[in-house]
Scaffold this active site. Structure first.
Site, short mmCIF file in Angstrom:
data_model
loop_
_atom_site.label_atom_id
_atom_site.label_comp_id
_atom_site.label_asym_id
_atom_site.label_seq_id
_atom_site.Cartn_x
_atom_site.Cartn_y
_atom_site.Cartn_z
N SER A 40 88.87 65.91 16.44
CA SER A 40 89.04 66.27 17.85
C SER A 40 87.76 66.14 18.67
CB SER A 40 89.57 67.71 17.96
OG SER A 40 88.71 68.61 17.28
N GLY A 77 92.23 67.34 14.47
CA GLY A 77 92.64 68.07 13.29
C GLY A 77 92.43 67.32 11.99
N ASN A 106 86.60 69.96 10.11
CA ASN A 106 87.87 70.61 9.78
C ASN A 106 87.96 70.97 8.30
OD1 ASN A 106 89.22 70.69 12.36
ND2 ASN A 106 89.38 68.47 12.23
N ASP A 190 88.31 77.97 23.40
CA ASP A 190 88.49 78.16 21.96
C ASP A 190 87.16 78.28 21.21
OD1 ASP A 190 87.51 75.57 21.87
OD2 ASP A 190 89.39 74.66 21.26
N HIS A 193 85.63 73.41 20.81
CA HIS A 193 85.56 72.08 21.41
C HIS A 193 84.67 72.09 22.65
CE1 HIS A 193 89.38 72.12 19.12
NE2 HIS A 193 88.95 70.91 18.77
#
Length: 214
Positions: A40, A77, A106, A190, A193
């Site tokens: 991402s 992801g 991830n 979040d 990011h």
């Protein structure tokens, strides 16, 4: 100029413009490919199209008249296992001159073993180099709450994979973003990011290691 001559002149100019346009398209298609395989952080998650560092990379290459065509094969992801499984097909399709691998974050978020992350990255570097591509690994770090030992081992992993393979490496893609005093002002809600304003800094981090490969 008579009507007949005017129409002939317009037709001649139109043919010339179409030929130039077609030539430009052909040149772009023939340009060496720079393939980015990431997650991402490279897939413009939460951003407007064109604001991510990969899109900014294409613009910088164009501005500096470096004839590369960037192909962004990043998936939000994705893990190193996912990248490893889909890289061979991407290599066959795009035949890249350079491959940038931006994966691993991830894996850490999911608590996957460092040994599997290392094995997957090593396999990706090997298959990309076997296909004739130069490779750049974009490294990542984890927050302090993961523990100092794990954090150090994870951060060191990328250099450990890159060095024996003579691949280029960016030690920390988010340097100047995640390690600044006001870091939270540079991330989306979040807190994972980065905001659009962080992506030029990310590009600068990549560019330092990428430029010698161009």
């Amino acid at each position: 100029m008579s009507g007949l001559r005017r129409r002939a002149w317009v037709a001649h100019c139109s043919v010339g413009l179409l030929a130039g346009w077609a030539s430009g398209l052909a040149a772009a298609a023939d340009a060496p490919v720079l393939l980015v395989v990431g997650d991402s952080l490279s897939a413009e998650y939460g951003l407007k199209a064109g604001d991510g560092w990969v899109a900014l990379l294409q613009k910088r290459l164009n501005d500096q008249k470096k004839p590369y065509r960037v192909v962004n094969a990043s998936i939000s992801g994705d893990t190193t296992a996912g990248g490893r499984s889909r890289l061979p097909a991407a290599l066959r399709t795009h035949k890249p001159a350079i491959v940038v691998i931006e994966l691993g974050g991830n894996d850490a978020l999911r608590g996957l073993p460092l040994s599997s992350t290392r094995d997957n990255l090593q396999a990706m570097v090997k298959v990309a180099q076997a296909a004739g591509a130069k490779v750049l690994l974009a490294g990542m770090q984890v927050p302090p709450n993961y523990g100092s030992a794990y954090g150090k081992d994870f951060a060191d992993l990328f250099e450990q994979v890159a060095k024996p393979a003579r691949a280029a490496v960016v030690p920390f893609l988010l340097k100047g973003v995640a390690d600044r005093a006001d870091a939270m002002d540079w991330f989306q809600p979040d807190r994972i990011h980065p905001l659009a304003k962080a992506h030029p800094l990310m590009l600068d981090n990549v560019w330092q290691a990428l430029k010698p490969l161009l």
